[in-house]
Design an enzyme around this catalytic site. Structure first.
Site, PDB file in Angstrom:
ATOM      1  CD1 TRP A  31      -1.187   2.344   2.205  1.00  0.00           C
ATOM      2  CD2 TRP A  31      -2.749   1.860   0.758  1.00  0.00           C
ATOM      3  NE1 TRP A  31      -2.393   3.394   2.027  1.00  0.00           N
ATOM      4  CE2 TRP A  31      -3.106   2.975   1.331  1.00  0.00           C
ATOM      5  CE3 TRP A  31      -3.641   1.100  -0.012  1.00  0.00           C
ATOM      6  CZ2 TRP A  31      -4.502   3.527   0.906  1.00  0.00           C
ATOM      7  CZ3 TRP A  31      -4.890   1.611  -0.475  1.00  0.00           C
ATOM      8  CH2 TRP A  31      -5.192   2.943  -0.014  1.00  0.00           C
ATOM      9  CG  ASP A  34      -1.392  11.379   2.592  1.00  0.00           C
ATOM     10  OD1 ASP A  34      -2.492  10.624   2.032  1.00  0.00           O
ATOM     11  OD2 ASP A  34      -1.681  11.741   3.594  1.00  0.00           O
ATOM     12  CB  SER A  95       0.676  13.059   6.289  1.00  0.00           C
ATOM     13  OG  SER A  95       0.282  12.090   5.189  1.00  0.00           O
ATOM     14  CG  ASP A 154      -1.878  15.377   7.689  1.00  0.00           C
ATOM     15  OD1 ASP A 154      -1.515  14.416   8.119  1.00  0.00           O
ATOM     16  OD2 ASP A 154      -3.144  15.503   6.844  1.00  0.00           O
ATOM     17  CD  GLU A 206      -7.656  13.881   5.563  1.00  0.00           C
ATOM     18  OE1 GLU A 206      -7.537  12.960   6.385  1.00  0.00           O
ATOM     19  OE2 GLU A 206      -7.889  13.447   4.376  1.00  0.00           O
TER      20      GLU A 206
END
Ligand code: DQQ
Length: 488
Positions: A31, A34, A95, A154, A206
Site C-alpha cells: 500500500w 500520501d 503524514s 499533517d 488534511e
C-alpha cells in the site's frame, strides 16, 4: 526465517502486472498513500510516503522511502519510519514533511496513538537511511482548545525569518482550520492561532501547505506577497488551492480553484535547490479492494509538477521539465476537423505514451452547442475499450470519460471534469498515458488524473474525433521509456 525484505525484488515480482505503471512512482509492493517528507538534500531528491508494508490496503502506517537524482528514476530506501509499540506513534506514523535543520535532515510528522494525534520529529544521518526519534517527542503534545484530538495532523514546516513556521490541519465542532505554530529550533512550538479558517461545518483540511510564490512566477512585481495555500478536504476529497497574501500570521485568499479534479489527493509541495516549487500527489485506485489484493499493490504518485504563477497571476501547473527525457520514438498526430469522423492513429500502439495536441474551439464562447475534441487512448482496435479525453475550449472543460475504459464491471466508470477559463485560443493538451493512469494537463491551467483498467492486451491505440466546430490542429505522440529495471 524468510529472506530479508528487499524492495527491489518486490518491484521485479510485480513489474509484469498489466496495470503496473512504467514511469510513475508506485510502491515496491503493498500500500501507498500520501507523499511525505519531500526534500532535495545535497542534490538528491527524497520521496517518502504513507505505506502499509504488509498488505495492499490502508493500515499500520509506516513511511516508505525512495531517492532520485532526476525526479523520474527512483531507488528504494529502507523504511524511514515505523510505529513504535510503546511510543506516541503506536497506531501509525501519519503524514508530514522534511526540512534541512542546519545540515540535519529532519522529518516532522503526526504520531497516532489511540485516536490521539501529536506532532513528532525524526532526525536522519547524512544519507537519510537511518532515522531516530528524539526523546523530545512529541514536540506538540496536544491540540489547542476546541480542536479535535484526532483531526489535528499533517504538519508542514518552512523557514521563516530566524525561526520555523508550521501549519497543521485541524477540525473544530463548527469549522476546519489551518493552525499556525512558530519555533526557534523545532523542539518546542508556540501556537499562534488559525492562519486560515474554512467555516463550513463537517469539513476537515488534511495535508495543508503554505508556500511563497514570490519571485517564482513570470511577472516579478505582481508576485510580491503571493502565497499558495493547499488543502485536501474531507469528506469530498477535493484538492483545493488558494492564491493570496500572507501577513501578520493570516492568509487572505484572492483566487481559488481545484488543483486536480481526478483520483488525486493529499499532494505535498516542496522548494527544490533550484527554487522551483515541485508538487507530488497521491493517485488513488478506482478498482475494488479484492482487485488491489490480487495485484499486490495499491496507489501511485502523479508525475512531479512545477507550480508557478502565469503573467495574469493565475496558478500554472506543468509536469517538471525532466519528464521530457522519457520521450523515445516520436510520431505526428493528424489534424482532424468537423466532418472528419473518427480518425485512427496508426502509430504508436503503446500503453505508455505522452501525447500533445492543439485543440481549437469555435471561439464563440460558452452557451453555444458543445464543441469538443476527443482524444481516445488505451483503445482496442474495435473501440470496445477506450478512455476518452474530451476538451471543450469554448466552455473551458476537460473531461475523462471512463464509461468504456474497461470490460471489468467492478471498476469505477464515472466521468471526471476539470474546468479552466473558456478561451478563444487553441488549448495545448498534454496527456500522459501509463497503463492504468491517464494524466491530463490543459494549458497548465487545469489538471485531471484518472485511473483506468483496460482488460484487453490490444487496448493500446489512439483515435481522434471532434463535435461541433472544434478541431484538433495536429500534435505529437511519443512512446515513453520505463524508469524501472526489469519492466515487463
Ligand atoms: N492520510 C494520512 C493522514 C492524512 C490522510 C493517514 C490524508 O495523515 O490526513 O494515512 O490522505
Amino acid at each position: 526465517m524468510g529472506a530479508p525484505y528487499d524492495p527491489a525484488d518486490e518491484r521485479t515480482a510485480l513489474a509484469r502486472g498489466p496495470h503496473r505503471p512504467a514511469y510513475h512512482f508506485a510502491p515496491p509492493t503493498n500500500w501507498l498513500n500520501d507523499p511525505n517528507g519531500l526534500i532535495q538534500f545535497d542534490g538528491t531528491y527524497h520521496l517518502s510516503y504513507q505505506h502499509n508494508p504488509a498488505e495492499p490496503v490502508w493500515g499500520d502506517i509506516h513511511w516508505g522511502h525512495a531517492r532520485s537524482e532526476d525526479l523520474l528514476h527512483w531507488t528504494d530506501m529502507p523504511i524511514a519510519l515505523e510505529p513504535d509499540a510503546a511510543g506516541v506513534d503506536a497506531d501509525g506514523c501519519f503524514s508530514g514533511c522534511a526540512v534541512d535543520d542546519g545540515g540535519v535532515p529532519t522529518l516532522v510528522y503526526t504520531g497516532i496513538d489511540d485516536d490521539r494525534a501529536r506532532q513528532c520529529l525524526a532526525t536522519g544521518d547524512e544519507t537519510l537511511r537511518q532515522w531516530e526519534k528524539p526523546s523530545a517527542n512529541p514536540v506538540v503534545e496536544t491540540s489547542p482548545p476546541g480542536v479535535d484530538a484526532f483531526d489535528f495532523r499533517d504538519p508542514f514546516v518552512w523557514r521563516e525569518g530566524d525561526g520555523w513556521s508550521m501549519v497543521v490541519g485541524a477540525a473544530t465542532e463548527s469549522d476546519s482550520r489551518v493552525l499556525l505554530y512558530r519555533s526557534s529550533a523545532l523542539r518546542e512550538w508556540e501556537y499562534r492561532g488559525a492562519v486560515f479558517v474554512d467555516d463550513r461545518p463537517d469539513v476537515m483540511w488534511e495535508c495543508p501547505a503554505l508556500v511563497a510564490l514570490d519571485g517564482r512566477g513570470r511577472g516579478r512585481d505582481r508576485n510580491k506577497n503571493q502565497y499558495l495555500l493547499l488543502g485536501s478536504l474531507l469528506p469530498t476529497r477535493a484538492v483545493r488551492y488558494y492564491v493570496g497574501s500572507y501577513a501578520d500570521e493570516r492568509f487572505e485568499p484572492r483566487a481559488e480553484g481545484v488543483l486536480d479534479a481526478g483520483d488525486f489527493y493529499a499532494p505535498q509541495p516542496f522548494v527544490d535547490e533550484s527554487g522551483r516549487i515541485v508538487l507530488v500527489g497521491w493517485v488513488e485506485e478506482a478498482r475494488t479492494e479484492a482487485a488491489q489484493r490480487a495485484a499486490g499493490w495499491s496507489g501511485l504518485m502523479a508525475l512531479p509538477r512545477e507550480l508557478s504563477l502565469d503573467e495574469d497571476g493565475r496558478l500554472r501547473t506543468t509536469p517538471v521539465d525532466e519528464v521530457r527525457r522519457l520521450r523515445e520514438l516520436e510520431y505526428d498526430l493528424p489534424a482532424v476537423g468537423p466532418g472528419d469522423g473518427t480518425v485512427l492513429v496508426d502509430q504508436p500502439r503503446s500503453e505508455t505514451v505522452e501525447l500533445v495536441a492543439e485543440v481549437s474551439g469555435t471561439g464563440a464562447g460558452t452557451g453555444t452547442e458543445p464543441s469538443s475534441a476527443s482524444i481516445s487512448v488505451l483503445r482496442s482496435p474495435n473501440g470496445l475499450e477506450e478512455t476518452i479525453v474530451r476538451v471543450d475550449p469554448d466552455r473551458g472543460t476537460v473531461t475523462v470519460d471512463r464509461s468504456h475504459s474497461s470490460d471489468d464491471p467492478a471498476v469505477e466508470t464515472h466521468e471526471q471534469t476539470a474546468h479552466f477559463e473558456p478561451t478563444a485560443d487553441p488549448v495545448t493538451v498534454r496527456c500522459f498515458v501509463d497503463r492504468s493512469v491517464v494524466e491530463v494537463y490543459a494549458d497548465g491551467r487545469a489538471c485531471l488524473t484518472s485511473r483506468v483498467y483496460p482488460t484487453r492486451a490490444d487496448s493500446s491505440g489512439i483515435a481522434l474525433s471532434t463535435t461541433g466546430g472544434a478541431s484538433v490542429d495536429g500534435g505529437t505522440v511519443w512512446e515513453l521509456a520505463s524508469v524501472w529495471d526489469d519492466f515487463g
